[in-house]
Design an enzyme around this catalytic site. Structure first.
Site, PDB file in Angstrom:
ATOM      1  N   TYR A 136      89.436  48.293  -6.720  1.00 55.05           N
ATOM      2  CA  TYR A 136      88.378  48.785  -7.609  1.00 55.05           C
ATOM      3  C   TYR A 136      87.164  47.866  -7.570  1.00 55.05           C
ATOM      4  O   TYR A 136      87.291  46.651  -7.377  1.00 55.05           O
ATOM      5  CB  TYR A 136      88.821  48.738  -9.073  1.00 55.05           C
TER       6      TYR A 136
ATOM      7  N   LYS B  66      76.635  45.346  -4.192  1.00 53.39           N
ATOM      8  CA  LYS B  66      77.103  44.203  -3.409  1.00 53.39           C
ATOM      9  C   LYS B  66      78.623  44.276  -3.184  1.00 53.39           C
ATOM     10  O   LYS B  66      79.116  44.084  -2.078  1.00 53.39           O
ATOM     11  CB  LYS B  66      76.730  42.915  -4.149  1.00 53.39           C
TER      12      LYS B  66
ATOM     13  N   LYS C  48      80.703  45.014   0.306  1.00 52.05           N
ATOM     14  CA  LYS C  48      81.734  44.051   0.714  1.00 52.05           C
ATOM     15  C   LYS C  48      83.067  44.774   0.962  1.00 52.05           C
ATOM     16  O   LYS C  48      83.790  44.453   1.906  1.00 52.05           O
ATOM     17  CB  LYS C  48      81.907  43.007  -0.392  1.00 52.05           C
TER      18      LYS C  48
ATOM     19  N   ARG D  60      86.288  56.895  -9.261  1.00 51.21           N
ATOM     20  CA  ARG D  60      86.993  57.095 -10.533  1.00 51.21           C
ATOM     21  C   ARG D  60      86.004  57.554 -11.583  1.00 51.21           C
ATOM     22  O   ARG D  60      85.022  56.873 -11.868  1.00 51.21           O
ATOM     23  CB  ARG D  60      87.696  55.810 -10.976  1.00 51.21           C
TER      24      ARG D  60
ATOM     25  N   ASP E 287      96.233  49.291 -20.202  1.00 49.70           N
ATOM     26  CA  ASP E 287      95.994  50.412 -21.111  1.00 49.70           C
ATOM     27  C   ASP E 287      97.291  50.848 -21.789  1.00 49.70           C
ATOM     28  O   ASP E 287      97.298  51.173 -22.974  1.00 49.70           O
ATOM     29  CB  ASP E 287      95.389  51.606 -20.355  1.00 49.70           C
TER      30      ASP E 287
ATOM     31  N   ILE F  15      91.833  44.101  -7.768  1.00 50.55           N
ATOM     32  CA  ILE F  15      90.471  43.993  -8.304  1.00 50.55           C
ATOM     33  C   ILE F  15      89.637  42.922  -7.610  1.00 50.55           C
ATOM     34  O   ILE F  15      88.482  42.729  -7.964  1.00 50.55           O
ATOM     35  CB  ILE F  15      90.502  43.675  -9.822  1.00 50.55           C
TER      36      ILE F  15
ATOM     37  N   ASP G  77     126.808  54.713   3.837  1.00 43.27           N
ATOM     38  CA  ASP G  77     127.019  56.160   3.788  1.00 43.27           C
ATOM     39  C   ASP G  77     125.681  56.854   3.532  1.00 43.27           C
ATOM     40  O   ASP G  77     124.631  56.223   3.664  1.00 43.27           O
ATOM     41  CB  ASP G  77     128.111  56.553   2.779  1.00 43.27           C
TER      42      ASP G  77
HETATM   43  N1  COA Z   1      85.363  44.457  -4.669  1.00 45.45           N
HETATM   44  C1  COA Z   1      84.561  44.018  -3.666  1.00 45.45           C
HETATM   45  N2  COA Z   1      84.056  42.773  -3.620  1.00 45.45           N
HETATM   46  C2  COA Z   1      84.369  41.946  -4.634  1.00 45.45           C
HETATM   47  C3  COA Z   1      85.185  42.358  -5.700  1.00 45.45           C
HETATM   48  C4  COA Z   1      85.687  43.673  -5.692  1.00 45.45           C
HETATM   49  N3  COA Z   1      86.469  44.123  -6.673  1.00 45.45           N
HETATM   50  N4  COA Z   1      85.343  41.325  -6.550  1.00 45.45           N
HETATM   51  C5  COA Z   1      84.622  40.303  -6.050  1.00 45.45           C
HETATM   52  N5  COA Z   1      84.032  40.673  -4.889  1.00 45.45           N
HETATM   53  C6  COA Z   1      83.213  39.863  -3.994  1.00 45.45           C
HETATM   54  C7  COA Z   1      82.101  39.133  -4.725  1.00 45.45           C
HETATM   55  O1  COA Z   1      80.960  39.969  -4.781  1.00 45.45           O
HETATM   56  C8  COA Z   1      81.906  37.923  -3.864  1.00 45.45           C
HETATM   57  O2  COA Z   1      81.182  38.330  -2.705  1.00 45.45           O
HETATM   58  P1  COA Z   1      80.334  37.275  -1.830  1.00 45.45           P
HETATM   59  O3  COA Z   1      81.293  36.237  -1.339  1.00 45.45           O
HETATM   60  O4  COA Z   1      79.756  38.114  -0.747  1.00 45.45           O
HETATM   61  O5  COA Z   1      79.311  36.706  -2.773  1.00 45.45           O
HETATM   62  C9  COA Z   1      83.318  37.603  -3.385  1.00 45.45           C
HETATM   63  O6  COA Z   1      84.042  38.849  -3.456  1.00 45.45           O
HETATM   64  C10 COA Z   1      84.008  36.553  -4.211  1.00 45.45           C
HETATM   65  O7  COA Z   1      83.999  36.949  -5.570  1.00 45.45           O
HETATM   66  P2  COA Z   1      84.317  35.923  -6.760  1.00 45.45           P
HETATM   67  O8  COA Z   1      83.128  35.078  -7.006  1.00 45.45           O
HETATM   68  O9  COA Z   1      85.598  35.232  -6.463  1.00 45.45           O
HETATM   69  O10 COA Z   1      84.567  36.909  -7.955  1.00 45.45           O
HETATM   70  P3  COA Z   1      83.635  37.107  -9.232  1.00 45.45           P
HETATM   71  O11 COA Z   1      83.819  35.934 -10.145  1.00 45.45           O
HETATM   72  O12 COA Z   1      82.264  37.436  -8.784  1.00 45.45           O
HETATM   73  O13 COA Z   1      84.259  38.398  -9.929  1.00 45.45           O
HETATM   74  C11 COA Z   1      85.741  39.808 -11.117  1.00 45.45           C
HETATM   75  C12 COA Z   1      85.535  38.408 -10.504  1.00 45.45           C
HETATM   76  C13 COA Z   1      87.160  39.958 -11.618  1.00 45.45           C
HETATM   77  C14 COA Z   1      84.754  40.000 -12.274  1.00 45.45           C
HETATM   78  C15 COA Z   1      85.452  40.847 -10.007  1.00 45.45           C
HETATM   79  O14 COA Z   1      86.357  40.581  -8.954  1.00 45.45           O
HETATM   80  C16 COA Z   1      85.494  42.304 -10.400  1.00 45.45           C
HETATM   81  O15 COA Z   1      84.588  42.797 -11.044  1.00 45.45           O
HETATM   82  N6  COA Z   1      86.559  43.048  -9.984  1.00 45.45           N
HETATM   83  C17 COA Z   1      86.655  44.462 -10.218  1.00 45.45           C
HETATM   84  C18 COA Z   1      86.945  44.785 -11.667  1.00 45.45           C
HETATM   85  C19 COA Z   1      87.109  46.273 -11.909  1.00 45.45           C
HETATM   86  O16 COA Z   1      86.602  47.100 -11.178  1.00 45.45           O
HETATM   87  N7  COA Z   1      87.845  46.618 -12.984  1.00 45.45           N
HETATM   88  C20 COA Z   1      88.105  47.984 -13.321  1.00 45.45           C
HETATM   89  C21 COA Z   1      89.354  48.513 -12.713  1.00 45.45           C
HETATM   90  S1  COA Z   1      90.823  47.733 -13.297  1.00 45.45           S
HETATM   91 MG    MG Z   2      92.841  51.773 -17.222  1.00 45.87          MG
END
Ligand code: COA
Ligand code: MG
Length: 288
Positions: free
Chosen positions: A9, A16, A20, A66, A155, A221, A269
């Protein structure tokens, strides 16, 4: 059915992270308009996801969007923003009834007809993550457009008033209910998110436990979680070799008129054959 060992997700308004995600070799990419997106960013998430579907090359990764839950008031605008750009599937969270799946399925079918796309080419995956959702699994899981049920642990804990613990014993009943419903209707079952995303050892343990329970994959995530989860949900070389031996020796033993026989000091079996075939199907889906 697309292999979905890991479903990643990211907030739908985060260009960004979306760009990625297509570089990671992850099975499924789920651009989120629901809880990962702030209330004041729902509109931006819709246009960003539409842009990603039009402009980005997702490679072999599945592209999913989603929407917000049916009844939230956002769901119609969400689905209408992304459907014209043909995502591979729509993820509906917090599903509690068959009718909620049917609501989305009708809209998807209209879009397929209108654009001349193959019928049923856009799949539905649902989140079941509330007490009512678990109670109504029997009806919900029968929907013909479904591919997978995703169990949302946080949840669900909130829904029943449970306290989350590391070993997730408080979620076991609901996780198994989802697995049973999925097995009955030939759907994939996707396990909880490990929110402690920096702890990859805990992720490995939780993934392997989920795989043993019968889940086919897990929600993630963070990019670092992807390889750990995809490996845990791919049968090991050892498991594949053992499954192949069971299939081969089973056939020979049937010819000799024996339903049960011994292999390496263990009884084999029919149920063990079926399990071995499931292991091989999973390995095959993972390209092994
Ligand atoms: N998808 C794609 N790329 C991601 C990512 C994800 N879910 N989470 C982090 N990245 C990327 C960052 O942009 C960063 O990229 P860069 O190296 O090019 O700058 C790299 O991965 C490292 O990220 P990091 O700094 O370790 O994480 P963060 O502190 O920026 O973020 C979270 C941490 C948890 C906030 C973040 O991972 C996130 O938002 N995850 C998704 C949450 C979500 O969608 N929740 C709803 C569903 S349960
Ligand atoms: Mg949920």
């Amino acid at each position: 059915m697309h292999s979905r060992r890991a479903l990643l997700y990211m907030p739908g308004d985060n260009w960004k992270m979306i760009t990625k995600s297509v570089t990671l070799g992850v099975d499924s990419i789920c651009m989120d308009m629901e809880d990962g997106t702030a209330v004041n960013k729902k509109g931006e998430a819709r246009t960003t996801i539409a842009k990603a579907l039009q402009e980005l090359d997702f490679g072999t990764s599945e592209k999913l969007a989603r929407i917000n839950s049916v009844g939230s008031g956002w769901e119609k605008d969400d689905i209408e923003a992304v459907l014209p750009h043909h995502p591979d599937g729509i993820v509906i969270p917090k599903v509690e009834s068959f009718e909620q799946v049917e609501w989305a399925s009708r809209i998807i079918e209209d879009a397929e007809l209108k654009h001349g796309w193959k019928l049923n080419s856009i799949r539905i995956l649902i989140g079941v993550e509330t007490a009512k959702g678990i109670l109504n699994l029997k009806e919900i899981a029968a929907h013909p457009r479904l591919d997978a049920i995703i169990f949302g642990g946080e949840d669900f804990a909130a829904s029943i008033g449970a306290t989350r613990t590391q070993d997730a014993i408080e979620l076991l009943y609901a996780r198994q209910a989802v697995i049973v419903a999925c097995a009955a209707y030939d759907l994939q079952a996707l396990d909880i998110v490990t929110i402690d995303y920096k702890n990859l050892e805990a992720l490995k343990v939780e993934s392997e436990f989920g795989a043993r329970l019968g889940f086919s994959g897990k929600q993630v995530i963070h990019p670092n979680q992807v390889p750990v989860v995809q490996e845990a949900f791919t049968p090991s070389a050892e498991a594949i070799a053992y499954a192949r031996r069971i299939v081969e020796t089973f056939e020979a033993s049937q010819k000799e008129g024996k339903g049960a026989y011994a292999l390496d000091g263990k009884m084999i079996d029919m149920p063990l054959l079926k399990n071995a075939q499931k292991v091989l199907a999973r390995a095959n889906a993972a390209g092994k």
